[in-house]
Write a protein that holds these residues in place. Structure first.
Motif, PDB file in Angstrom:
ATOM      1  N   GLY A 137     -11.015  -2.785   1.074  1.00  0.00           N
ATOM      2  CA  GLY A 137      -9.776  -2.324   1.682  1.00  0.00           C
ATOM      3  C   GLY A 137      -9.332  -0.972   1.156  1.00  0.00           C
ATOM      4  N   GLY A 138      -8.326  -0.442   1.798  1.00  0.00           N
ATOM      5  CA  GLY A 138      -7.778   0.842   1.388  1.00  0.00           C
ATOM      6  C   GLY A 138      -6.340   0.979   1.834  1.00  0.00           C
TER       7      GLY A 138
ATOM      8  N   VAL B 249      -0.704  -1.319  -1.416  1.00  0.00           N
ATOM      9  CA  VAL B 249      -0.882  -2.178  -0.248  1.00  0.00           C
ATOM     10  C   VAL B 249      -2.185  -1.758   0.411  1.00  0.00           C
ATOM     11  CG1 VAL B 249       0.017  -2.930   1.981  1.00  0.00           C
ATOM     12  CG2 VAL B 249       1.599  -2.462   0.096  1.00  0.00           C
ATOM     13  N   LEU B 250      -3.159  -2.683   0.451  1.00  0.00           N
ATOM     14  CA  LEU B 250      -4.493  -2.367   0.955  1.00  0.00           C
ATOM     15  C   LEU B 250      -4.827  -3.247   2.155  1.00  0.00           C
ATOM     16  CD1 LEU B 250      -6.350  -2.272  -2.500  1.00  0.00           C
ATOM     17  CD2 LEU B 250      -5.093  -0.429  -1.367  1.00  0.00           C
ATOM     18  N   LEU B 251      -5.281  -2.623   3.207  1.00  0.00           N
ATOM     19  CA  LEU B 251      -5.707  -3.333   4.410  1.00  0.00           C
ATOM     20  C   LEU B 251      -7.221  -3.245   4.530  1.00  0.00           C
ATOM     21  CD1 LEU B 251      -3.057  -2.013   6.963  1.00  0.00           C
ATOM     22  CD2 LEU B 251      -2.902  -3.994   5.447  1.00  0.00           C
ATOM     23  N   GLY B 252      -7.842  -4.363   4.948  1.00  0.00           N
ATOM     24  CA  GLY B 252      -9.294  -4.336   5.058  1.00  0.00           C
ATOM     25  C   GLY B 252      -9.867  -5.637   5.580  1.00  0.00           C
TER      26      GLY B 252
ATOM     27  N   GLY C  31      -8.254  -9.058   6.165  1.00  0.00           N
ATOM     28  CA  GLY C  31      -7.647  -9.388   4.873  1.00  0.00           C
ATOM     29  C   GLY C  31      -6.786  -8.243   4.372  1.00  0.00           C
ATOM     30  N   PHE C  32      -5.819  -8.561   3.570  1.00  0.00           N
ATOM     31  CA  PHE C  32      -4.987  -7.520   2.970  1.00  0.00           C
ATOM     32  C   PHE C  32      -4.595  -7.925   1.556  1.00  0.00           C
ATOM     33  CE2 PHE C  32      -1.965 -10.384   4.923  1.00  0.00           C
ATOM     34  CZ  PHE C  32      -0.920 -10.461   4.015  1.00  0.00           C
ATOM     35  N   MET C  33      -4.278  -6.925   0.773  1.00  0.00           N
ATOM     36  CA  MET C  33      -3.902  -7.129  -0.630  1.00  0.00           C
ATOM     37  C   MET C  33      -2.624  -6.352  -0.891  1.00  0.00           C
ATOM     38  SD  MET C  33      -6.063  -6.056  -4.061  1.00  0.00           S
ATOM     39  CE  MET C  33      -7.416  -7.156  -3.658  1.00  0.00           C
ATOM     40  N   ALA C  34      -1.643  -6.995  -1.491  1.00  0.00           N
ATOM     41  CA  ALA C  34      -0.380  -6.343  -1.832  1.00  0.00           C
ATOM     42  C   ALA C  34       0.031  -6.789  -3.228  1.00  0.00           C
ATOM     43  CB  ALA C  34       0.701  -6.697  -0.816  1.00  0.00           C
TER      44      ALA C  34
END
Length: 218
Positions: free
Chosen positions: A131-132, A150-153, A172-175
């Motif tokens: 993600g990025g 906050v990364l979207l991928g 998927g995403f990461m926050a």
């Protein structure tokens, strides 16, 4: 005699006339010189050299920090897809390019390995996140630098091949965020925690991770 006297008077008046002509000429020269000086001053005032300086171009280089940062570390991840609940242990890597002292763009990857447990069946489980997105750091005069991202991928799972589970990929995403604790110049110890969202089987799964490692700047 009268005629002679008139001639003398006219000849005697010549010096006064010449003086008047000379004075008029000098006055005219002085007037032209003053006019020329005023015109030159007006041109100088309107010339580009006296115009205000153009504003400096916008810089995309941080003034008080290194522009590049790489993080590497160990992570614990907990997942709950497909009605399962299991955890993975693995590694995480990220790279951030700062455009000023607090804002950058981050690209990250995380890989984990584990097992689904004994119910309903024990499967090997590998997870991969790519993600990025934006990375924001809070610079201060202490050794501790908080940050968030906050990364979207995409999130990918690969389970032991069965008739039910196999190789699957979803959005998927990461926050989350963490803190970098400076050890020496350009080297920090990093602690972080993240919320991980996945979308397997068209449903949102809530997952999370914790990790620690090193951050290197240059």
């Amino acid at each position: 005699m009268v005629k002679y006297n008139r001639i003398l008077e006219c000849e005697g008046g010549h010096p006064n006339m010449w003086k008047s002509l000379i004075l008029c000429g000098a006055f005219l020269c002085l007037s032209l010189t003053a006019t020329a000086n005023d015109s030159t001053g007006t041109l100088d005032a309107s010339s580009p050299a006296s115009a205000p300086a153009a504003p400096a171009p916008i810089s995309l280089h941080p003034s008080e920090r290194a522009p590049w940062q790489v993080g590497v570390g160990f992570q614990y991840q907990h997942f709950s897809p497909y009605g399962l609940s299991f955890h993975n242990l693995g590694e995480t890597e990220d790279i951030t390019r700062y455009f000023n002292n607090w804002l950058g763009v981050e690209a990250a990857t995380g890989i984990g390995f584990g097992h689904t447990g004994t119910k309903p069946i024990n499967l090997d489980a590998m997870s991969v996140f790519l993600g990025g997105g934006p990375h924001i750091a809070v610079m201060n005069k202490t050794r501790f630098e908080p940050w968030m991202h906050v990364l979207l991928g995409m999130e990918h799972f690969r389970f032991t091949q069965t008739n039910i589970l196999g190789s699957n990929t979803s959005f998927g995403f990461m926050a989350g965020g963490g803190v970098d604790i400076n050890i020496v110049r350009h080297l920090s110890w990093r602690v972080q925690g993240n919320y991980l969202g996945t979308d397997f089987q068209s449903a949102l799964q809530t997952n999370y991770s914790f990790g620690t490692g090193l951050a290197i700047s240059w």
